[in-house]
Every structure is written in C-alpha cells, then in structure tokens.
Design an enzyme around this catalytic site. Structure first.
Site, short mmCIF file in Angstrom:
data_model
loop_
_atom_site.label_atom_id
_atom_site.label_comp_id
_atom_site.label_asym_id
_atom_site.label_seq_id
_atom_site.Cartn_x
_atom_site.Cartn_y
_atom_site.Cartn_z
N ARG A 18 0.83 -1.22 0.00
CA ARG A 18 0.00 0.00 0.00
C ARG A 18 0.85 1.26 0.00
O ARG A 18 0.69 2.15 0.80
CB ARG A 18 -1.03 0.00 1.13
N ASP A 54 -8.77 1.85 11.00
CA ASP A 54 -8.27 2.95 11.84
C ASP A 54 -9.41 3.40 12.73
O ASP A 54 -10.59 3.25 12.39
CB ASP A 54 -7.77 4.12 10.99
N TYR A 132 -10.00 14.01 18.48
CA TYR A 132 -9.75 14.27 17.06
C TYR A 132 -10.82 15.20 16.48
O TYR A 132 -10.53 16.09 15.68
CB TYR A 132 -9.69 12.96 16.26
O1 1CP Z 1 -0.93 6.35 5.89
C1 1CP Z 1 -0.38 5.76 6.82
O2 1CP Z 1 0.32 4.74 6.70
C2 1CP Z 1 -0.52 6.41 8.14
C3 1CP Z 1 -0.33 5.53 9.28
C4 1CP Z 1 -1.61 4.86 9.78
C5 1CP Z 1 -1.92 3.48 9.77
C6 1CP Z 1 -1.09 2.38 9.19
C7 1CP Z 1 -2.68 5.52 10.39
C8 1CP Z 1 -2.86 6.98 10.56
N1 1CP Z 1 -3.61 4.58 10.79
C9 1CP Z 1 -3.16 3.32 10.44
C10 1CP Z 1 -3.91 2.04 10.68
C11 1CP Z 1 -4.24 1.73 12.11
N2 1CP Z 1 -4.62 2.65 13.05
C12 1CP Z 1 -4.33 0.43 12.70
C13 1CP Z 1 -4.20 -0.90 12.01
C14 1CP Z 1 -2.91 -1.20 11.48
C15 1CP Z 1 -1.80 -1.42 12.45
O3 1CP Z 1 -1.84 -2.41 13.18
O4 1CP Z 1 -0.90 -0.57 12.40
C16 1CP Z 1 -4.68 0.61 14.06
C17 1CP Z 1 -4.83 -0.47 15.11
C18 1CP Z 1 -4.87 2.00 14.25
C19 1CP Z 1 -5.37 2.56 15.51
C20 1CP Z 1 -5.21 4.00 15.77
N3 1CP Z 1 -5.27 5.05 14.90
C21 1CP Z 1 -5.05 4.54 17.07
C22 1CP Z 1 -5.05 3.73 18.33
C23 1CP Z 1 -3.72 3.11 18.57
C24 1CP Z 1 -2.65 4.07 19.00
O5 1CP Z 1 -1.65 4.15 18.28
O6 1CP Z 1 -2.83 4.71 20.06
C25 1CP Z 1 -4.96 5.93 16.96
C26 1CP Z 1 -4.77 6.93 18.08
C27 1CP Z 1 -5.10 6.24 15.58
C28 1CP Z 1 -5.12 7.58 14.98
C29 1CP Z 1 -4.07 7.68 13.96
N4 1CP Z 1 -4.22 7.21 12.67
C30 1CP Z 1 -3.07 7.41 11.98
C31 1CP Z 1 -2.13 8.03 12.86
C32 1CP Z 1 -0.73 8.43 12.47
C33 1CP Z 1 -2.76 8.19 14.10
C34 1CP Z 1 -2.17 8.79 15.37
C35 1CP Z 1 -2.08 10.28 15.26
C36 1CP Z 1 -1.83 10.99 16.60
O7 1CP Z 1 -0.69 10.91 17.08
O8 1CP Z 1 -2.78 11.61 17.13
#
Ligand code: 1CP
Length: 347
Positions: A18, A54, A132
């Site tokens: 991706r 997400d 958010y």
């Molecule tokens: O385009 C990208 O690659 C951006 C990175 C990305 C990814 C791979 C984001 C943006 N979301 C995800 C998928 C995601 N998000 C998963 C499944 C894949 C995995 O296992 O990595 C999961 C479980 C999440 C959950 C998520 N999203 C949380 C809870 C977990 C945590 O880290 O505390 C939170 C807070 C988010 C919001 C989010 N989405 C993306 C980002 C970079 C963020 C955090 C932003 C911030 O710091 O506020």
C-alpha cells in the site's frame, strides 16, 4: 502475544502493498485489508490478528470529512465545536456505512479458521475520538476538548454518548463478522485527571463494555499514560486492561485489584516499544522482566503502545519466539509462588 499497530509501518511487505493508497482508502478495500491483517501473523507468529482499519474509519464512514495526513495523522475538514455540529454525528449502520469492514473480518476469520489465532476487532474510545473531532487533528494537550468538557458539560456528554454508541455499533458488527476479541483504544484518555475521567468519560466507556457483555468475546481496554486511571478503567468493565510501559505490571496489578476484586481481570502489555530498537540482549532482558511482573496467568504480552515504524521486523519475530519459549517456566514459577507464598518478612 501480539503487538498493537503490528500491521504495517515496519513491514516491507506492507509498504510494498500500500505504497500509494491513503490508509482510509486501504481500509475500504477488503481484500487489501485482509492481506495487511495477515502479514504480521505470517511474519511474527503472533496469537492475534488486529484488523487493518483505523479508529477514525467509522467517522469517515458517516460522512465527516476526515483525511489522514502522512506524518501527522487524522485531520478533520471542519472541527467539532458547537451544539450545531452534533447534527453531523449521526448514528452508524455498520452494514450500510462500512460493509467493507465486515467483509474484511469475514475473510480474515476464514483464513484463520483452522488456527488458534484470535481475530481482534477494535474501535476508538469516546474521549480519543472526541479529541480528534474537537481539536480537528492530533493534539498534545487536548485543550479545546477539555475546555468543551468544562464549559459545556452537557454538550460534551452528548458528544461522548454518540461516540460511545458509534464504537459499540462498530464493535458489535465486528464480532458478528467473526472478531473473537475486541479492543477499545482510548489512547489519549491519560490526559485527564481521574475525577474528570470518572465523571465525564467512564459512564460512556462502561456503556460500550456493557453493550458487548453478552457476546462472549474478551474485551480489552487500552490507553496511554493511564497510570493514575488504571483502577477506574478496570471498573469500566473490560476483561483485560492494557497498560503502557510507564507502570510495571505488578504495580498495575495492585492498582486494578483495589477496584476489581470480585472477577477475573487480565492485564496486557507492556514492553516499551523503543526497547525494540536496542540490541536483542536488551530486548530479551526487558521482555523477561515484563513476563515475570505479568505473573504468568492472566497476562497478554504486548508492547506498551504501538510498534514504532523504525522497528526491525526480525526483532519482533525473535521477541514472539522468546515469549513462547520462556512463558511456560514463568507460568510454573508464578503458580508455585502463589501456592507457596514466601513468608511476609522474606518479601
Ligand atoms: O498512511 C499511513 O500509513 C498512516 C499511518 C496509519 C496506519 C497504518 C494511520 C494513521 N492509521 C493506520 C492504521 C491503524 N490505526 C491500525 C491498524 C494497522 C496497524 O496495526 O498498524 C490501528 C490499530 C490503528 C489505531 C489508531 N489510529 C489509534 C489507536 C492506537 C494508538 O496508536 O494509540 C490511533 C490513536 C489512531 C489515529 C491515527 N491514525 C493514523 C495516525 C498516524 C494516528 C495517530 C495520530 C496521533 O498521534 O494523534
């Protein structure tokens, strides 16, 4: 053993799959989401497959303008600030608004049917989603959100009620599609004083866990920097409380037991994700400390927060093998200590 944010980021096979698509686009492609969910299971041998989605995906699904900005995170086209904004936050109908999620989970569950690997569904906790929405994007101090909580507590209550309903509907649909475990990520709730958490957030979290109670799936509740909230989080009704790396698990165990003594409660965590960037002998030493403090029974090994993108996948693979290899002896030692507790003086 599994890892929060195990799908993606640090995996070359993920980046290959991706490279172009926005993460919120990728989650709407069930075949791709299924593949990204399974990649870490194949590579690391973890016991859980967390569905590729997400926490803001349901917000996008009900038509709120959300984009994920690379290197930053989810950003709202129009932040949520007034009562009029509530109208934009309609109830979700998972089968209509996000059918792709159920399709992806059914595909993952089918692939894993002959294994012991759990399919982990998840949703964002009400405070974290509210942050958010109200801040309009990632925030360090959550100041607009906390100000809304204090100046318009009724509006804040209604907002969190709607977000809790959104999380519950999404989680129920994920269980119906085949998720065998669910986790509520209230990642940023550690920003609150315990009294504010208890008054403004806990009732909504409890509604989510109560609404899942009859489904027979373990319910995990996780937040970052929640050392002072662990007891209240346990009280909110989860079966497993996730602990970040700041609180040793044996200390966390005491904190939750003071609130929940009448039912089994497991802990999940809590190796500092940055430890995985150190030489493996350090990883091993720290991981064994986590296992011992976890106490064997009632402990799900995980990191204290998500996998850092810089992590070498081989380190996580070796870490899973280490946890598997050393857990039986630690379990036995902890069981024997429970059966024959040392004299109080010797402790
Ligand atoms: O385009 C990208 O690659 C951006 C990175 C990305 C990814 C791979 C984001 C943006 N979301 C995800 C998928 C995601 N998000 C998963 C499944 C894949 C995995 O296992 O990595 C999961 C479980 C999440 C959950 C998520 N999203 C949380 C809870 C977990 C945590 O880290 O505390 C939170 C807070 C988010 C919001 C989010 N989405 C993306 C980002 C970079 C963020 C955090 C932003 C911030 O710091 O506020």
């Amino acid at each position: 053993v599994w890892f929060m944010r195990q799908a993606g980021r640090s995996l070359p096979e993920y980046r290959a799959k991706r490279a172009a698509a926005d993460v919120l686009e990728a989650v709407r492609d069930p075949e791709l989401a299924c593949e990204l969910t399974l990649q870490p299971v194949r590579r690391y041998g973890v016991d859980g497959a967390i569905v590729f989605s997400d926490i803001v995906a349901p917000l996008a699904a009900i038509g709120l303008g959300v984009r994920v900005v690379p290197g930053r995170g989810p950003v709202l086209d129009a932040p949520f600030r007034t009562r009029a904004d509530l109208a934009r936050l309609r109830p979700i109908e998972p089968a209509v608004d996000m059918p792709w999620l159920g399709t992806a989970i059914r595909a993952v569950a089918e692939e894993l049917a002959s294994s012991d690997v759990a399919v982990i569904g998840f949703a964002g906790g009400p405070f974290t989603l509210a942050s958010y929405l109200v801040e309009g994007g990632p925030s360090r101090d959550h100041v607009h959100t906390k100000t809304l909580m204090r100046t318009e507590p009724e509006l804040f209550d209604e907002l969190l009620g709607r977000l809790a309903a959104l999380a519950l509907a999404s989680l129920r649909a994920q269980v119906e599609a085949g998720a065998s475990v669910v986790q509520l990520f209230d990642s940023w709730v550690g920003a609150l004083h315990p009294a504010d958490y208890e008054r403004h957030v806990l009732p909504h979290v409890r509604a989510v866990f109560d609404g899942l109670a009859g489904l027979g799936v373990p319910r995990i509740h996780f937040g970052v920097a929640t050392g002072e909230l662990l007891g209240l989080m346990a009280e909110a009704g989860a079966d497993v409380v996730g602990v970040d790396w700041r609180v040793p698990l044996d200390v966390a165990r005491h904190r939750v037991r003071r609130y929940v003594a009448d039912r089994p409660l497991a802990l999940q965590g809590n190796l500092d994700p940055s430890v995985c960037l150190a030489p493996f002998e350090v990883v091993e030493r720290e991981a064994l400390d986590v296992l011992r403090r976890g106490g064997g029974r009632g402990h799900v090994f995980n990191l204290g927060h998500g996998v850092l993108p810089e992590t070498d996948p081989d380190t996580l693979k070796r870490l899973v093998a280490l946890v598997r290899e050393r857990s039986p002896a630690i379990l036995a030692a902890c069981a024997s200590e429970r059966a024959h507790p040392p004299e109080p003086e010797a402790r």
